[in-house]
Design a protein around this motif. Structure first.
Motif, PDB file in Angstrom:
ATOM      1  N   GLY A  44      25.158  29.301-104.596  1.00 30.14           N
ATOM      2  CA  GLY A  44      25.860  30.578-104.653  1.00 30.14           C
ATOM      3  C   GLY A  44      27.314  30.522-104.257  1.00 30.14           C
ATOM      4  N   LYS A  45      27.667  31.266-103.217  1.00 31.73           N
ATOM      5  CA  LYS A  45      29.058  31.382-102.753  1.00 31.73           C
ATOM      6  C   LYS A  45      29.379  30.398-101.628  1.00 31.73           C
ATOM      7  CE  LYS A  45      29.996  34.920-105.449  1.00 31.73           C
ATOM      8  NZ  LYS A  45      30.993  34.843-106.533  1.00 31.73           N
ATOM      9  N   THR A  46      28.603  29.328-101.533  1.00 31.29           N
ATOM     10  CA  THR A  46      28.806  28.371-100.437  1.00 31.29           C
ATOM     11  C   THR A  46      30.228  27.831-100.412  1.00 31.29           C
ATOM     12  OG1 THR A  46      26.489  27.699-100.438  1.00 31.29           O
ATOM     13  CG2 THR A  46      28.059  26.178 -99.456  1.00 31.29           C
ATOM     14  N   THR A  47      30.721  27.420-101.584  1.00 29.89           N
ATOM     15  CA  THR A  47      32.068  26.837-101.641  1.00 29.89           C
ATOM     16  C   THR A  47      33.117  27.836-101.174  1.00 29.89           C
ATOM     17  OG1 THR A  47      31.424  25.359-103.443  1.00 29.89           O
ATOM     18  CG2 THR A  47      33.779  25.748-103.131  1.00 29.89           C
ATOM     19  N   ASP A  48      32.983  29.099-101.599  1.00 32.56           N
ATOM     20  CA  ASP A  48      33.935  30.125-101.165  1.00 32.56           C
ATOM     21  C   ASP A  48      33.897  30.276 -99.646  1.00 32.56           C
ATOM     22  OD1 ASP A  48      34.579  30.579-103.796  1.00 32.56           O
ATOM     23  OD2 ASP A  48      33.284  32.333-104.018  1.00 32.56           O
ATOM     24  N   GLY A  49      32.691  30.229 -99.079  1.00 36.33           N
ATOM     25  CA  GLY A  49      32.569  30.344 -97.631  1.00 36.33           C
ATOM     26  C   GLY A  49      33.220  29.192 -96.899  1.00 36.33           C
ATOM     27  N   LEU A  50      33.076  27.989 -97.438  1.00 41.26           N
ATOM     28  CA  LEU A  50      33.702  26.813 -96.808  1.00 41.26           C
ATOM     29  C   LEU A  50      35.224  26.893 -96.890  1.00 41.26           C
ATOM     30  CD1 LEU A  50      31.284  24.039 -98.124  1.00 41.26           C
ATOM     31  CD2 LEU A  50      31.428  24.920 -95.780  1.00 41.26           C
ATOM     32  N   VAL A  51      35.732  27.351 -98.024  1.00 46.72           N
ATOM     33  CA  VAL A  51      37.187  27.504 -98.169  1.00 46.72           C
ATOM     34  C   VAL A  51      37.709  28.524 -97.150  1.00 46.72           C
ATOM     35  CG1 VAL A  51      39.017  28.328 -99.700  1.00 46.72           C
ATOM     36  CG2 VAL A  51      37.245  26.813-100.588  1.00 46.72           C
ATOM     37  N   LYS A  52      36.967  29.607 -96.983  1.00 50.84           N
ATOM     38  CA  LYS A  52      37.376  30.635 -96.020  1.00 50.84           C
ATOM     39  C   LYS A  52      37.412  30.064 -94.605  1.00 50.84           C
ATOM     40  CE  LYS A  52      36.156  35.222 -94.303  1.00 50.84           C
ATOM     41  NZ  LYS A  52      35.168  36.357 -94.356  1.00 50.84           N
ATOM     42  N   LEU A  53      36.398  29.282 -94.243  1.00 50.86           N
ATOM     43  CA  LEU A  53      36.389  28.653 -92.919  1.00 50.86           C
ATOM     44  C   LEU A  53      37.605  27.755 -92.719  1.00 50.86           C
ATOM     45  CD1 LEU A  53      32.629  27.646 -92.517  1.00 50.86           C
ATOM     46  CD2 LEU A  53      33.881  29.328 -91.149  1.00 50.86           C
ATOM     47  N   ALA A  54      37.908  26.962 -93.747  1.00 50.46           N
ATOM     48  CA  ALA A  54      39.057  26.054 -93.640  1.00 50.46           C
ATOM     49  C   ALA A  54      40.350  26.827 -93.426  1.00 50.46           C
ATOM     50  CB  ALA A  54      39.151  25.199 -94.901  1.00 50.46           C
ATOM     51  N   ASN A  55      40.504  27.948 -94.149  1.00 54.69           N
ATOM     52  CA  ASN A  55      41.733  28.733 -94.032  1.00 54.69           C
ATOM     53  C   ASN A  55      41.835  29.445 -92.691  1.00 54.69           C
ATOM     54  OD1 ASN A  55      42.683  28.004 -96.567  1.00 54.69           O
ATOM     55  ND2 ASN A  55      41.597  29.673 -97.592  1.00 54.69           N
ATOM     56  N   GLU A  56      40.681  29.681 -92.053  1.00 59.52           N
ATOM     57  CA  GLU A  56      40.711  30.262 -90.709  1.00 59.52           C
ATOM     58  C   GLU A  56      41.141  29.235 -89.668  1.00 59.52           C
ATOM     59  OE1 GLU A  56      36.855  31.878 -90.078  1.00 59.52           O
ATOM     60  OE2 GLU A  56      37.152  33.596 -91.424  1.00 59.52           O
ATOM     61  N   ILE A  57      40.915  27.968 -89.968  1.00 60.86           N
ATOM     62  CA  ILE A  57      41.289  26.889 -89.051  1.00 60.86           C
ATOM     63  C   ILE A  57      42.728  26.444 -89.268  1.00 60.86           C
ATOM     64  CG2 ILE A  57      40.863  24.446 -88.498  1.00 60.86           C
ATOM     65  CD1 ILE A  57      38.759  26.221 -87.314  1.00 60.86           C
ATOM     66  N   SER A  58      43.112  26.350 -90.565  1.00 60.48           N
ATOM     67  CA  SER A  58      44.420  25.772 -90.895  1.00 60.48           C
ATOM     68  C   SER A  58      45.074  26.561 -92.021  1.00 60.48           C
ATOM     69  CB  SER A  58      44.243  24.307 -91.323  1.00 60.48           C
ATOM     70  OG  SER A  58      45.445  23.792 -91.860  1.00 60.48           O
ATOM     71  N   SER A  59      46.386  26.772 -91.890  1.00 62.24           N
ATOM     72  CA  SER A  59      47.118  27.468 -92.955  1.00 62.24           C
ATOM     73  C   SER A  59      47.328  26.562 -94.158  1.00 62.24           C
ATOM     74  CB  SER A  59      48.469  27.959 -92.434  1.00 62.24           C
ATOM     75  OG  SER A  59      49.248  26.856 -91.977  1.00 62.24           O
ATOM     76  N   GLN A  60      47.329  25.255 -93.940  1.00 58.97           N
ATOM     77  CA  GLN A  60      47.497  24.294 -95.030  1.00 58.97           C
ATOM     78  C   GLN A  60      46.589  23.087 -94.813  1.00 58.97           C
ATOM     79  OE1 GLN A  60      51.850  23.654 -95.074  1.00 58.97           O
ATOM     80  NE2 GLN A  60      51.872  24.700 -97.055  1.00 58.97           N
ATOM     81  N   PRO A  61      45.282  23.267 -95.009  1.00 65.04           N
ATOM     82  CA  PRO A  61      44.369  22.135 -94.794  1.00 65.04           C
ATOM     83  C   PRO A  61      44.649  21.022 -95.792  1.00 65.04           C
ATOM     84  CG  PRO A  61      43.227  23.981 -95.838  1.00 65.04           C
ATOM     85  CD  PRO A  61      44.575  24.481 -95.437  1.00 65.04           C
ATOM     86  N   SER A  62      44.543  19.785 -95.349  1.00 66.45           N
ATOM     87  CA  SER A  62      44.837  18.658 -96.233  1.00 66.45           C
ATOM     88  C   SER A  62      43.774  18.553 -97.325  1.00 66.45           C
ATOM     89  CB  SER A  62      44.879  17.350 -95.435  1.00 66.45           C
ATOM     90  OG  SER A  62      43.566  16.962 -95.056  1.00 66.45           O
TER      91      SER A  62
END
Length: 605
Positions: A44-62
């Motif tokens: 389902g929306k797993t990938t979207d959720g992971l992207v959201k988590l990354a953006n909460e941690i870092s403004s520009q994740p590598s």
């Protein structure tokens, strides 16, 4: 016993219940006597959720860490589906992209597959196991062994690449729609299911099929002779069969990096007809090509470039032996056009008719051209280096065609074969034995493009090459390219207009490139229009059915929709129209070719 690769997207494995349904379907395929490899996406929306988590941690994740993060989504799916199969008593084993041996470039977030080391998969299949593979991911070569992701359409790409490497009998793309439809059903509810379509048609309909079947997957299928079936995950309906050419001897090394161009085509039996200075209003192209269709004349290239004021030029090519008929029909239309601009017969200059028998059409063709900005630029640069001037340009997703002086044909072919490392070309595209159907199989609409033009570019070798090479160097993919028929003198030099379309997101960058070149070339004007739409009709049947273009143009004229640009290939006709006319244009063309059905297809929102 057949070997079948099945791919299930995120919606198909979006819950425990759906995973169990997929497991039941996979087991039924095994019990029918098949070996099965299953490729799955993240739930389902797993990938979207992971992207959201990354953006909460870092403004520009590598990109590297994003690949490490996003690759975990598919690992959840494969483990759960394997457990569901085992619970049903079906032997199964899950494998990540790395464990399967999907070796990619060391490019994070959009890697291409170099090869697949299939020994482990084959051993598991020989042991009677279903192999459940994490799509969308791979691993780079030693020594770094970096986890990589394949980008948009990655699970489709994984599945078809595995099918090619394993020489599977079929690759089934199981999704939440019943197959490939004649157009986007969200815009045209009367869109109908296609029973079959060729890879070439599917590639030309890239914008139609992108959410169901990614062009990268179709490219691999075409190159390696993989038969695709797009079908629903929830029913036993057969779906749409996407047919590929016969499997040819081709190395699997550099699997996704195979030559983007696999054929150089030429035709010296072409003649050009052009009407210059015709009124820019709905119905002109329909009138002209309607007359041509009445005489059953086959038209090859059709080119209408960007308008100049209230006027435009339309050029087309026909076989030399019908040139007198074609010019006669065009000449008959001139008196009608002459008084069409303002009702009083007052025009800035008279409509002119020109023809030329001393031309040749040269084309590069290949499934790998989509999304590779430098391919067209390389063709133009090759011609420039050979001292060959380009008269007209028309493009599609899988072909770039130029008309040149016939005397330049031999050295043009030699130069292109050398540049693209081709020593032999496949036979010309021929209509395969498909079920009976109309000339047009599908219609697509793209509302995410912008049109740009550079006026009065010096008409000499190397100008188009320079423009499109700079765009390619900046990573800008160009869709339609049209070089105008008419030459005009500026500062003692012959000049032509060059127009093209790009993604709207690239319009500002492309504008900057054009402005710099306008200053360098002494060109008069840079034009940018982001309020456009491209409507396309595709079908191999149009190769043998005169009048297809005329029918499309008439449908647009009947809806009072003005055509701003036209470009064609053997199996595709594309028209640029105003953005606010795009959906109406799509509906009109879809209806004109009898593609609408009485029953609506239900698709997810």
């Amino acid at each position: 016993m057949a070997l079948i690769v099945q791919k299930y997207g995120g919606t198909s494995v979006g819950s425990v219940e759906r995973i169990q349904t997929v497991a039941e379907r996979v087991q039924a395929t095994v019990q029918a006597g098949n070996s099965v490899v299953v490729v799955v996406s993240a739930m389902g929306k797993t990938t979207d959720g992971l992207v959201k988590l990354a953006n909460e941690i870092s403004s520009q994740p590598s990109r590297r860490e994003m690949d490490m993060l996003l690759s975990t989504g598919e690992q959840v799916s494969i483990a759960l589906l394997t457990m569901a199969l085992q619970e049903r008593g079906q032997a199964a084993v899950s494998m990540t992209g790395a464990q399967v041996g999907i070796v990619t470039e060391a490019r994070h977030s959009h890697a291409r597959i170099l090869r697949i080391e299939t020994e482990r998969v084959k051993r598991a299949l020989e042991q009677g196991q279903v192999v459940v593979v994490a799509g969308f991911q791979g691993i780079s070569d030693a020594p770094d062994l970096e986890i990589t992701t394949l980008g948009r359409g990655g699970s489709d790409t994984s599945a078809v690449a595995l099918a090619a490497s394993l020489q599977a009998d079929t690759c089934e793309i199981c999704t939440d729609v019943p197959g490939i439809l004649t157009t986007d059903p969200r815009l045209v509810p009367s869109a109908q299911l296609m029973t079959d379509i060729t890879c070439d048609e599917m590639l030309e309909l890239a914008s139609l099929g992108a959410k169901v079947l990614h062009p990268r997957a179709v490219e691999i299928a075409r190159n390696y002779g993989v038969t695709l079936v797009v079908r629903s995950s929830w029913t036993e309906e057969p779906g749409t069969r996407v047919t590929a050419p016969s499997r040819l001897p081709r190395t699997l090394d550099g699997l996704e990096l195979a030559h983007p161009v696999d054929a150089i085509e030429f035709d010296t039996d072409q003649a050009k007809v052009a009407l210059l200075g015709v009124p820019d209003r709905p119905g002109i192209a329909a009138q002209l090509f309607g007359k041509v269709a009445e005489q059953q004349l086959n038209v090859d290239l059709i080119i209408q470039s960007i308008n100049e004021g209230n006027f435009n030029d339309i050029a087309f090519t026909v076989e030399k032996n019908v040139l007198p008929q074609a010019t006669g029909l065009a000449a008959d239309l001139i008196p009608v056009l002459q008084g069409a601009s303002d009702g009083n017969g007052d025009m800035e200059e008279p409509v002119a008719l020109v023809s030329d028998t001393q031309i040749a059409k040269v084309s590069i063709a290949g499934a790998g051209m989509i999304g590779r900005p430098g391919v067209a630029a390389k063709m133009f640069s090759t011609l420039a280096a050979a001292g060959v001037n380009i008269q007209m340009i028309a493009t599609s997703e899988v072909k770039v065609s130029c008309t040149i002086a016939v005397e330049d044909c031999d050295r043009t072919i030699a130069a292109l074969c050398s540049a693209f490392e081709l020593h032999q070309s496949p036979a010309r595209l021929e209509a395969p034995a498909l079920s009976p159907g109309p000339a047009v199989r599908g219609v697509a609409l793209d509302r995410n493009q912008a049109r740009l033009a550079l006026r009065q570019v010096p008409d000499q070798p190397g100008m188009a090459a320079k423009l499109f090479q700079i765009l390619a160097d900046r990573g800008i993919s160009v869709d339609m390219i049209i070089q105008a028929q008419r030459c005009r003198k500026r500062n003692g030099l012959q000049t032509r207009d060059i127009a093209f379309t790009v993604a709207q997101a690239d319009a500002d960058m492309a504008r900057g490139v054009l402005q710099a070149l306008a200053n360098e070339f002494g060109s008069s004007e840079v034009i940018v229009d982001t309020a456009i739409a491209k409507v396309s009709a595709v079908g191999i049947g149009m190769m043998t059915e005169p009048g297809t273009a005329a029918k499309m143009f008439q449908a647009l004229a009947d809806s009072n929709i003005n055509i701003q640009m036209i470009a064609t290939s053997e199996i595709k006709i594309s028209c640029v129209v105003a953005e606010d006319s795009g959906i109406e244009a799509l509906k009109a063309v879809h209806t004109a070719f009898g593609l609408a059905g009485s029953q609506e297809i239900e698709v997810p929102a």
